[in-house]
Structures are given as structure tokens and as C-alpha cells.
Design a protein around this motif. Structure first.
Motif, PDB file in Angstrom:
ATOM      1  N   GLY A  80       0.816  -1.208   0.000  1.00  0.00           N
ATOM      2  CA  GLY A  80       0.000   0.000   0.000  1.00  0.00           C
ATOM      3  C   GLY A  80       0.851   1.259   0.000  1.00  0.00           C
ATOM      4  O   GLY A  80       0.559   2.219  -0.716  1.00  0.00           O
ATOM      5  N   GLY A  95      -3.788   1.713  -2.838  1.00  0.00           N
ATOM      6  CA  GLY A  95      -2.886   1.852  -1.693  1.00  0.00           C
ATOM      7  C   GLY A  95      -3.638   2.152  -0.414  1.00  0.00           C
ATOM      8  O   GLY A  95      -3.363   1.563   0.638  1.00  0.00           O
ATOM      9  N   ARG A 104      -8.164  -3.441   4.629  1.00  0.00           N
ATOM     10  CA  ARG A 104      -6.992  -4.321   4.616  1.00  0.00           C
ATOM     11  C   ARG A 104      -7.376  -5.717   5.104  1.00  0.00           C
ATOM     12  O   ARG A 104      -6.927  -6.725   4.570  1.00  0.00           O
ATOM     13  CB  ARG A 104      -5.868  -3.739   5.475  1.00  0.00           C
ATOM     14  CG  ARG A 104      -4.609  -4.584   5.424  1.00  0.00           C
ATOM     15  CD  ARG A 104      -3.434  -3.963   6.139  1.00  0.00           C
ATOM     16  NE  ARG A 104      -3.681  -3.851   7.553  1.00  0.00           N
ATOM     17  CZ  ARG A 104      -3.546  -2.735   8.254  1.00  0.00           C
ATOM     18  NH1 ARG A 104      -3.200  -1.618   7.667  1.00  0.00           N
ATOM     19  NH2 ARG A 104      -3.765  -2.730   9.549  1.00  0.00           N
TER      20      ARG A 104
END
Length: 130
Positions: A80, A95, A104
Motif C-alpha cells: 500500500g 494503496g 486491509r
């Protein structure tokens, strides 16, 4: 043509087209501010999230546990951060998805399932040396 080669060609072309259109709509100053702003915010987030992952890995190791999820988190934070350094709106969005904990986690679980399938199908093999 390999997928990776195609990716390295299409992503930069898309990024350039997006920036041209964005600067046409908002002006070049806003576009540059967006580029620099996402870079600064991304660097801050990458550092903060990276340090949190390192602390979590250390904590698990101190208790004698294998930090599997946190190792994948660390990889995603690293990727990221690299994507945020790379100029482009698409890479910035990706990212940020890798840096923000809720998204995530979703990406991490997707990766874990993918890796399990590869192992089950014999596409990944592990060798041990003694």
C-alpha cells in the motif's frame, strides 16, 4: 501477451487519462494538490500502520505465537505504501485500501483464501530443509 505486461501498460495509460480529465474538470492546481495530498497522507498512514503491525508481530512472538495475519498485514501495508508513492489515482485508491484496517482485513482474508486454494491445488509447494 502476459497479464503482468498488460498491467504495466494499461495502468499508466489509465492514470494519465484520469489526470488529464481531472485537471480539465478541476484545474491543474487542484490536480497537483490531490497528487501531493495523497502522497503525504499515504506516507503518514503507511508509517502509522506499519508501526502498529510491527508491534503486533512482536507481541505475538513474545507469547510464542506465529503472527500469520500480521505478516500478511505487514505485506499489505508495504505494498500500500509503495502504491501511494507511485503517482496515479488508481494506485492511490488501491494503496489506501491496503492501508486502512477495515479494507486491509478484507483484502487479507481474500489473499488467505487464494493462498489456501493454491496450496490445495498444488500450485504452491513448501520444502523443508533439515
Amino acid at each position: 501477451m502476459s497479464r503482468l505486461f498488460l498491467l504495466f501498460i494499461t495502468v499508466p495509460v489509465l492514470e494519465i487519462l484520469i489526470y488529464i480529465e481531472l485537471s480539465r474538470i478541476t484545474g491543474i492546481g487542484v490536480t497537483f494538490a490531490l497528487i501531493f495530498g495523497t502522497g503525504l497522507i499515504g506516507a503518514f498512514l503507511a508509517k502509522r500502520e506499519g508501526l502498529q503491525v510491527i508491534r503486533a508481530i512482536r507481541r505475538e512472538l513474545e507469547y510464542g505465537q506465529v503472527p500469520g495475519n500480521h505478516l500478511l498485514d505487514g505485506l499489505l501495508v508495504l505494498v500500500g505504501g509503495i502504491l501511494l508513492i507511485t503517482p496515479g489515482l488508481l494506485t492511490d485508491i488501491t494503496g489506501f485500501l491496503f492501508l486502512l484496517p477495515p479494507t486491509r482485513k478484507m483484502v487479507r482474508e481474500f489473499l488467505k483464501n487464494k493462498i489456501r486454494k493454491w496450496i490445495d491445488n498444488g500450485q504452491i509447494r513448501f520444502y523443508m530443509w533439515r
